[in-house]
Motif scaffolding. Structure first.
Motif, short mmCIF file in Angstrom:
data_model
loop_
_atom_site.label_atom_id
_atom_site.label_comp_id
_atom_site.label_asym_id
_atom_site.label_seq_id
_atom_site.Cartn_x
_atom_site.Cartn_y
_atom_site.Cartn_z
N LYS A 117 -11.66 12.62 53.37
CA LYS A 117 -10.48 12.61 52.50
C LYS A 117 -9.19 12.50 53.33
O LYS A 117 -8.29 11.74 53.00
CB LYS A 117 -10.44 13.88 51.63
N ASP A 118 -9.16 13.25 54.43
CA ASP A 118 -7.99 13.21 55.31
C ASP A 118 -7.85 11.82 55.95
O ASP A 118 -6.76 11.28 56.05
CB ASP A 118 -8.12 14.28 56.40
N ARG A 119 -8.97 11.27 56.37
CA ARG A 119 -8.99 9.94 56.97
C ARG A 119 -8.53 8.88 55.97
O ARG A 119 -7.72 8.02 56.30
CB ARG A 119 -10.40 9.63 57.48
N LYS A 120 -9.02 8.98 54.74
CA LYS A 120 -8.65 8.00 53.70
C LYS A 120 -7.17 8.07 53.37
O LYS A 120 -6.52 7.03 53.19
CB LYS A 120 -9.49 8.20 52.45
N LEU A 121 -6.63 9.28 53.28
CA LEU A 121 -5.20 9.43 53.00
C LEU A 121 -4.37 8.77 54.11
O LEU A 121 -3.42 8.04 53.83
CB LEU A 121 -4.83 10.90 52.85
N ALA A 122 -4.74 9.02 55.34
CA ALA A 122 -4.02 8.42 56.46
C ALA A 122 -4.16 6.90 56.48
O ALA A 122 -3.20 6.18 56.76
CB ALA A 122 -4.51 9.02 57.77
N LEU A 123 -5.35 6.40 56.15
CA LEU A 123 -5.58 4.95 56.13
C LEU A 123 -4.80 4.29 55.01
O LEU A 123 -4.17 3.24 55.22
CB LEU A 123 -7.07 4.65 56.00
N ILE A 124 -4.82 4.87 53.83
CA ILE A 124 -4.06 4.30 52.70
C ILE A 124 -2.58 4.28 53.05
O ILE A 124 -1.87 3.30 52.77
CB ILE A 124 -4.34 5.09 51.41
N THR A 125 -2.10 5.34 53.68
CA THR A 125 -0.69 5.41 54.09
C THR A 125 -0.39 4.30 55.09
O THR A 125 0.65 3.63 54.98
CB THR A 125 -0.38 6.80 54.69
N LEU A 126 -1.27 4.11 56.04
CA LEU A 126 -1.10 3.03 57.03
C LEU A 126 -1.01 1.67 56.33
O LEU A 126 -0.12 0.87 56.61
CB LEU A 126 -2.27 3.05 58.02
#
Length: 143
Positions: A43-52
């Protein structure tokens, strides 16, 4: 060309709300994860990726707009005018640096194993990106 300029301006301004929202969420998530020693999850990884991804889409809107808008590249000669300097030089340059920092944060986290270090990396790089972006938003022109 005015119609394209107007459409791109609206897209760039509207998408900026998503950029700010997701950057704020990613930075707060990183702060909470880092300060509570939380385990770094998908979930943390996905949030950071979507933000990127959202910030990179904004960069594309901005670069295209820069070359078709009269407030972009065409205004570079008038550096005595603070508003034109902001839109033609400071805003694009500082935001490109911010997106580079966000991208570096994403790349660095992949090499880390410890959750606290991953959160700290996002907190620093995404946080700096957010601060830089906030510092150079042309608030008077933003609609």
């Amino acid at each position: 060309m005015d119609n394209l300029d107007n459409i791109l301006q609206k897209a760039h301004s509207g998408w900026a709300y998503l950029v700010l929202l997701f950057l704020l969420l990613a930075v707060l998530n990183a702060l909470i994860g880092w300060s509570t020693n939380k385990e770094f999850t998908s979930k943390d990884r996905k949030l950071a990726l979507i933000t990127l991804i959202i910030t990179h889409v904004q960069l594309l809107f901005g670069l295209i707009l820069y070359f078709v808008s009269p407030l972009g590249k065409a205004a570079l000669g008038d550096m005595k005018n603070a508003e034109l300097r902001l839109t033609s030089l400071e805003h694009p340059l500082i935001n490109i640096i911010a997106i580079i920092l966000i991208t570096i944060g994403w790349s660095k986290h992949k090499k880390l194993i410890v959750s606290k270090a991953k959160f700290k990396t996002f907190l620093i790089f995404y946080g700096l990106g957010l601060l830089l972006i906030l510092s150079r938003i042309p608030w008077k022109l933003w609609s």
